[in-house]
Scaffold this motif. Structure first.
Motif, short mmCIF file in Angstrom:
data_model
loop_
_atom_site.label_atom_id
_atom_site.label_comp_id
_atom_site.label_asym_id
_atom_site.label_seq_id
_atom_site.Cartn_x
_atom_site.Cartn_y
_atom_site.Cartn_z
N UNK A 157 2.70 1.46 8.87
CA UNK A 157 2.23 0.41 7.96
C UNK A 157 3.31 -0.16 7.05
N UNK A 158 4.58 0.00 7.42
CA UNK A 158 5.68 -0.49 6.56
C UNK A 158 5.51 -1.98 6.25
N UNK A 159 5.35 -2.76 7.32
CA UNK A 159 5.30 -4.21 7.16
C UNK A 159 4.06 -4.62 6.36
N UNK A 160 2.94 -3.95 6.61
CA UNK A 160 1.70 -4.27 5.89
C UNK A 160 1.87 -3.97 4.40
N UNK A 161 2.46 -2.83 4.08
CA UNK A 161 2.65 -2.47 2.67
C UNK A 161 3.62 -3.46 2.00
N UNK A 162 4.68 -3.81 2.69
CA UNK A 162 5.66 -4.74 2.11
C UNK A 162 5.04 -6.11 1.84
N UNK A 163 4.13 -6.51 2.71
CA UNK A 163 3.48 -7.83 2.51
C UNK A 163 2.63 -7.85 1.23
N UNK A 164 2.18 -6.67 0.79
CA UNK A 164 1.32 -6.60 -0.40
C UNK A 164 2.10 -6.63 -1.71
N UNK A 171 -5.58 5.72 5.45
CA UNK A 171 -6.40 4.78 6.22
C UNK A 171 -7.33 3.99 5.30
N UNK A 172 -7.29 2.68 5.39
CA UNK A 172 -8.19 1.82 4.60
C UNK A 172 -7.81 1.71 3.13
N UNK A 173 -6.66 2.30 2.74
CA UNK A 173 -6.29 2.27 1.31
C UNK A 173 -4.86 1.75 1.13
N UNK A 174 -4.59 0.67 1.80
CA UNK A 174 -3.22 0.14 1.77
C UNK A 174 -2.79 -0.22 0.35
N UNK A 175 -3.78 -0.64 -0.48
CA UNK A 175 -3.41 -1.08 -1.84
C UNK A 175 -2.84 0.07 -2.68
N UNK A 176 -3.25 1.32 -2.36
CA UNK A 176 -2.69 2.48 -3.09
C UNK A 176 -1.22 2.64 -2.75
N UNK A 177 -0.90 2.46 -1.47
CA UNK A 177 0.50 2.58 -1.04
C UNK A 177 1.33 1.43 -1.63
N UNK A 178 0.74 0.23 -1.67
CA UNK A 178 1.45 -0.92 -2.25
C UNK A 178 1.77 -0.63 -3.72
N UNK A 179 0.79 -0.09 -4.45
CA UNK A 179 0.99 0.17 -5.89
C UNK A 179 2.12 1.18 -6.11
N UNK A 180 2.22 2.17 -5.24
CA UNK A 180 3.28 3.18 -5.39
C UNK A 180 4.65 2.55 -5.16
N UNK A 181 4.74 1.69 -4.17
CA UNK A 181 6.02 1.05 -3.90
C UNK A 181 6.35 0.04 -5.00
N UNK A 182 5.32 -0.70 -5.43
CA UNK A 182 5.51 -1.70 -6.49
C UNK A 182 6.07 -1.03 -7.76
N UNK A 183 5.60 0.18 -8.05
CA UNK A 183 6.05 0.89 -9.26
C UNK A 183 7.55 1.15 -9.25
N UNK A 184 8.13 1.26 -8.08
CA UNK A 184 9.58 1.48 -8.01
C UNK A 184 10.35 0.21 -8.36
N UNK A 185 9.73 -0.95 -8.12
CA UNK A 185 10.43 -2.22 -8.32
C UNK A 185 10.32 -2.72 -9.75
N UNK A 186 9.22 -2.33 -10.44
CA UNK A 186 8.94 -2.89 -11.78
C UNK A 186 9.78 -2.22 -12.87
#
Ligand code: AP5
Length: 176
Positions: A11-18, A161-176
């Motif tokens: 799900x790398x690409x899916x998470x990055x898109x979020x 599974x079904x919780x892509x937004x949780x993964x997006x939030x974790x990655x987003x926290x590294x960027x902010x």
């Protein structure tokens, strides 16, 4: 820069898109595919991991040389290791890792069953269906090596599974 890695279908690409970010995203597979299409007549992305290792490493080198000249903030979407017919090829060999200024090394992963399901449900790709667990273990070992070599933190994000937004939030926290 941030390197985001993981199993095909994790799900790398899916998470990055979020993400909401001004980081530019570079997809290593896209850059390799363009070169391999022209040089070796490759027809689709899933052929790439099966061509002789020498050809894969030749193109890998060209892509890393190009990326090492990249300016500004960017995220690299790539593979921690590539599951070739003759063993796991490091996705980020140390000779190229040393050319990059890496802030975080991120591994996106998921349960073996979830990854298998995502692969099976994607008709556009021809992904492997076996050795998912072993490949994930190998990825974690490579991740630790890359982190020890660079001093950049190793971050493991589970893309449930079904919780892509949780993964997006974790990655987003590294960027902010
Ligand atoms: P590439 O095509 O980039 O690799 P891939 O991992 O197969 O890419 P995908 O985009 O298909 O997987 P993904 O993890 O991004 O999953 P996705 O978001 O699509 O690379 C192609 C080739 O390039 C490689 O095979 C290799 O040969 C070569 N390469 C790359 N880097 C290299 C390197 N460094 N050195 C040498 N060679 C290299 O999601 C998959 C599916 O799951 C989607 O349908 C999505 O909707 C679904 N999904 C995602 N998250 C969830 C969730 N939380 N719940 C439910 N469904 C979800």
């Amino acid at each position: 820069m941030i390197i985001v890695m993981g199993l095909p279908g994790a799900g790398k690409t899916t998470v990055l898109k979020g993400l909401q970010t001004d980081y530019k995203v570079q997809n290593f597979g896209d850059l390799m595919f363009e070169i391999e299409k022209e040089k070796f007549g490759i027809q689709n992305r899933d052929e790439m991991r099966t061509i002789p290792k020498e050809k894969q490493t030749e193109v890998q080198k060209l892509v890393y040389e190009r990326l090492s000249k990249e300016e500004g903030k960017f995220i690299l979407d790539t593979h921690c290791s590539v599951n070739t017919p003759k063993g796991f090829l490091p996705g980020v060999p140390l000779e190229y890792l040393k050319l990059l200024k890496v802030d975080y090394l991120v591994l996106i992963t998921a349960d073996v069953e979830a990854v298998a399901k995502r692969r099976a449900e994607d008709p556009t790709r021809k992904r492997d269906s076996d050795n998912i667990g072993l490949h994930d273990q190998m990825n974690k070992s490579f991740l630790a090596a890359y982190s020890a070599f660079t001093g950049a933190p190793a971050v493991v994000i589970i893309n449930e599974q079904g919780k892509v937004e949780k993964a997006v939030a974790k990655l987003q926290a590294l960027l902010d």
